[in-house]
Design an enzyme around this catalytic site. Structure first.
Site, mmCIF file in Angstrom:
data_model
loop_
_atom_site.group_PDB
_atom_site.id
_atom_site.type_symbol
_atom_site.label_atom_id
_atom_site.label_comp_id
_atom_site.label_asym_id
_atom_site.label_seq_id
_atom_site.Cartn_x
_atom_site.Cartn_y
_atom_site.Cartn_z
ATOM 1 N N LEU A 65 0.827 -1.212 0.000
ATOM 2 C CA LEU A 65 0.000 0.000 0.000
ATOM 3 C C LEU A 65 0.856 1.255 0.000
ATOM 4 O O LEU A 65 0.437 2.307 -0.455
ATOM 5 C CB LEU A 65 -0.913 0.016 1.233
ATOM 6 C CG LEU A 65 -1.922 -1.121 1.323
ATOM 7 C CD1 LEU A 65 -2.605 -1.140 2.686
ATOM 8 C CD2 LEU A 65 -2.968 -0.981 0.216
ATOM 9 N N GLY A 66 2.044 1.143 0.527
ATOM 10 C CA GLY A 66 2.905 2.318 0.563
ATOM 11 C C GLY A 66 4.152 2.060 1.377
ATOM 12 O O GLY A 66 4.337 0.983 1.948
ATOM 13 N N GLY A 88 6.691 4.063 4.202
ATOM 14 C CA GLY A 88 6.913 5.219 5.070
ATOM 15 C C GLY A 88 8.367 5.307 5.455
ATOM 16 O O GLY A 88 9.203 4.577 4.915
ATOM 17 N N LYS A 89 8.663 6.191 6.397
ATOM 18 C CA LYS A 89 10.053 6.393 6.797
ATOM 19 C C LYS A 89 10.654 5.121 7.399
ATOM 20 O O LYS A 89 11.804 4.791 7.173
ATOM 21 C CB LYS A 89 10.119 7.536 7.812
ATOM 22 C CG LYS A 89 11.503 8.083 8.004
ATOM 23 C CD LYS A 89 11.508 9.336 8.842
ATOM 24 C CE LYS A 89 12.943 9.753 9.113
ATOM 25 N NZ LYS A 89 13.058 10.677 10.226
ATOM 26 N N GLY A 139 9.240 1.831 7.264
ATOM 27 C CA GLY A 139 8.820 0.514 6.801
ATOM 28 C C GLY A 139 7.778 0.554 5.712
ATOM 29 O O GLY A 139 7.424 1.612 5.206
ATOM 30 N N LYS A 140 7.325 -0.637 5.369
ATOM 31 C CA LYS A 140 6.367 -0.782 4.279
ATOM 32 C C LYS A 140 5.017 -1.211 4.835
ATOM 33 O O LYS A 140 4.947 -1.850 5.888
ATOM 34 C CB LYS A 140 6.864 -1.833 3.298
ATOM 35 C CG LYS A 140 8.134 -1.384 2.590
ATOM 36 C CD LYS A 140 8.753 -2.498 1.804
ATOM 37 C CE LYS A 140 10.101 -2.033 1.259
ATOM 38 N NZ LYS A 140 10.992 -3.131 0.969
ATOM 39 N N VAL A 141 3.979 -0.867 4.090
ATOM 40 C CA VAL A 141 2.634 -1.225 4.526
ATOM 41 C C VAL A 141 1.987 -2.093 3.449
ATOM 42 O O VAL A 141 2.026 -1.748 2.263
ATOM 43 C CB VAL A 141 1.772 0.039 4.785
ATOM 44 C CG1 VAL A 141 0.409 -0.352 5.334
ATOM 45 C CG2 VAL A 141 2.478 0.987 5.743
ATOM 46 N N LYS A 165 1.739 -3.022 8.833
ATOM 47 C CA LYS A 165 2.913 -2.157 8.705
ATOM 48 C C LYS A 165 4.117 -2.931 9.225
ATOM 49 O O LYS A 165 4.104 -3.410 10.360
ATOM 50 C CB LYS A 165 2.684 -0.898 9.540
ATOM 51 C CG LYS A 165 3.639 0.221 9.290
ATOM 52 C CD LYS A 165 3.061 1.482 9.900
ATOM 53 C CE LYS A 165 3.971 2.647 9.819
ATOM 54 N NZ LYS A 165 3.310 3.875 10.286
ATOM 55 N N ASP A 220 0.530 16.272 15.271
ATOM 56 C CA ASP A 220 1.149 16.207 13.935
ATOM 57 C C ASP A 220 0.079 16.095 12.852
ATOM 58 O O ASP A 220 0.188 15.266 11.939
ATOM 59 C CB ASP A 220 2.137 15.043 13.854
ATOM 60 C CG ASP A 220 3.110 15.193 12.675
ATOM 61 O OD1 ASP A 220 3.187 16.297 12.105
ATOM 62 O OD2 ASP A 220 3.786 14.215 12.331
ATOM 63 N N LYS A 258 -1.728 16.873 9.562
ATOM 64 C CA LYS A 258 -1.387 17.357 8.216
ATOM 65 C C LYS A 258 -1.974 16.345 7.235
ATOM 66 O O LYS A 258 -2.283 15.204 7.627
ATOM 67 C CB LYS A 258 0.126 17.503 8.020
ATOM 68 C CG LYS A 258 0.926 16.246 8.303
ATOM 69 C CD LYS A 258 2.408 16.509 8.079
ATOM 70 C CE LYS A 258 3.241 15.328 8.546
ATOM 71 N NZ LYS A 258 4.665 15.472 8.316
ATOM 72 N N ASN A 275 -0.907 12.710 7.141
ATOM 73 C CA ASN A 275 -1.250 11.824 8.259
ATOM 74 C C ASN A 275 -2.741 11.510 8.323
ATOM 75 O O ASN A 275 -3.257 11.097 9.363
ATOM 76 C CB ASN A 275 -0.780 12.439 9.584
ATOM 77 C CG ASN A 275 0.734 12.403 9.690
ATOM 78 O OD1 ASN A 275 1.393 11.642 8.980
ATOM 79 N ND2 ASN A 275 1.295 13.226 10.548
ATOM 80 N N ASP A 293 -1.076 8.036 12.220
ATOM 81 C CA ASP A 293 0.240 8.486 12.630
ATOM 82 C C ASP A 293 0.232 9.226 13.979
ATOM 83 O O ASP A 293 0.199 10.456 14.028
ATOM 84 C CB ASP A 293 0.886 9.353 11.546
ATOM 85 C CG ASP A 293 2.398 9.274 11.639
ATOM 86 O OD1 ASP A 293 2.903 9.100 12.759
ATOM 87 O OD2 ASP A 293 3.067 9.376 10.601
ATOM 88 N N THR A 348 5.204 19.456 12.133
ATOM 89 C CA THR A 348 5.747 19.828 10.835
ATOM 90 C C THR A 348 5.729 21.350 10.723
ATOM 91 O O THR A 348 4.718 21.975 11.074
ATOM 92 C CB THR A 348 4.882 19.176 9.742
ATOM 93 O OG1 THR A 348 4.878 17.769 9.990
ATOM 94 C CG2 THR A 348 5.406 19.451 8.348
#
Ligand code: AMP
Length: 322
Positions: free
Chosen positions: A60-61, A63-64, A66-68, A83, A177, A179, A182, A195, A214
């Protein structure tokens, strides 16, 4: 695992790797139970999870940390997101404590607009989070592809985020956080706030000092290194609403020190194409003094929301009662 993840089809065989002993690792010190009740799964499945309990679907994607993957729990067919995070990387980046706190907070959150964390487990190499699956992915990508949202869409999203934040604040959790990156989207434009890496549990009237989040979403009290409380999320909601309607955050600049200065002065310039009602709500959220910021519980009564909610999807009615 990578090859299987690339396949658009469900694999016939899951890559089995039995969980291994990692007693020395910080991850064993998590105080929460290894799995939290999964409402959609039978009781006997509240167990110690392992990777072989899942069939891996598409990635699915990334991230910083790991993978999902989209996964299916083999016994029940329950679809969720997994995740996968490399323990070594979490330790290298010294984020293990933050990560543990994130799990502890998210596992206790139950709101239709907050992404559920159903459970977690680990083996010798990775930590795995079993998460609610959000079918439409990141809101950030949707916003970038549309450039900006119309009033009906923006108001619907804003209302749902406000409901999620209001719920968190009642539980003394500050997200810190907020945004578009997230926020995930499920079917029917349903928002899933995710997140919780910077979230904090702050019972009573305790104030925090950590500067986090952020840059474009930081409130004046953070850029001025003052203490802060849950009103930082109300400020961030104002920034988010502006970004929904304009396509970029209000204090965005080439260099960060100019952004800091504009935030501290609340140097807000709202383009004329933003409707007066929406502009009014933005200004009420983006107040310099935290205590003067609009109350999240009142957001449903704001004229901009009242006017636009008439056009929200009919599914919202059933959603509101969950
Ligand atoms: P993260 O590591 O949480 O930043 O996730 C990386 C990417 O995976 C995100 O940008 C999303 O596109 C996707 N993703 C993460 N969690 C989920 C989920 N629960 N459902 C669907 N997609 C997800």
């Amino acid at each position: 695992m990578a090859d299987i993840a690339k396949s658009p089809f469900w694999p016939t065989k899951s890559p089995v790797r039995r969980s291994m002993d990692a007693r020395s690792s910080v991850f064993n010190r998590l105080s929460l139970r290894k799995s939290t009740p999964m409402e959609s799964l039978p009781r006997q499945l509240h167990k110690n999870w392992k990777i072989s309990d899942f069939e891996l679907g598409r990635k699915l994607g990334k991230g910083k940390f790991g993978k999902v993957y989209c996964v299916r729990e083999i016994e029940t067919g329950f679809v969720c997101a997994l995740k996968v995070m490399d323990k070594r990387e979490l330790l290298n980046y010294k984020v293990e404590k933050q990560f543990v706190r994130e799990i502890e907070i998210q596992a206790n959150v139950r709101h239709v607009n907050c992404l559920r964390l159903y459970g977690w487990f680990h083996d010798h190499k990775n930590v795995y989070l079993i998460l609610e699956y959000a079918a439409e992915g990141e809101l950030y990508k949707v916003l970038k592809s549309k450039r900006r949202f119309d009033d009906v869409t923006a108001s619907y999203y804003t209302f749902q985020v406000a409901s999620a934040l209001s719920y968190l604040h009642k539980k003394h959790i500050v997200h810190r956080d907020l945004k578009p990156e997230n926020i995930l989207l499920h079917f029917n434009n349903q928002i899933k706030l995710s997140d919780f890496g910077w979230s904090v549990y702050a019972p009573g009237h305790s104030k925090r000092t950590t500067m986090c989040g952020t840059l474009d979403y930081l409130p004046p009290e953070m850029v001025e290194a003052k203490t802060h409380d849950e009103k930082v999320d109300v400020w961030a909601l104002g920034i988010l609403l502006y970004e929904f309607l304009v396509g970029r955050p209000p204090f965005e600049e080439q260099n960060s020190s100019t952004t800091y200065k504009r935030i501290a002065k609340v140097d807000l310039r709202i383009p004329s194409f933003v409707s007066p009602d929406a502009a009014d709500l933005i200004r009420k959220l983006l107040k310099y003094e935290p205590e003067k910021r609009f109350r999240l519980s009142e957001i449903g009564k704001h004229p901009w929301i009242l006017k636009n909610r008439l056009h929200w999807p009919s599914t919202f009615m059933s959603l509101e009662n969950t």
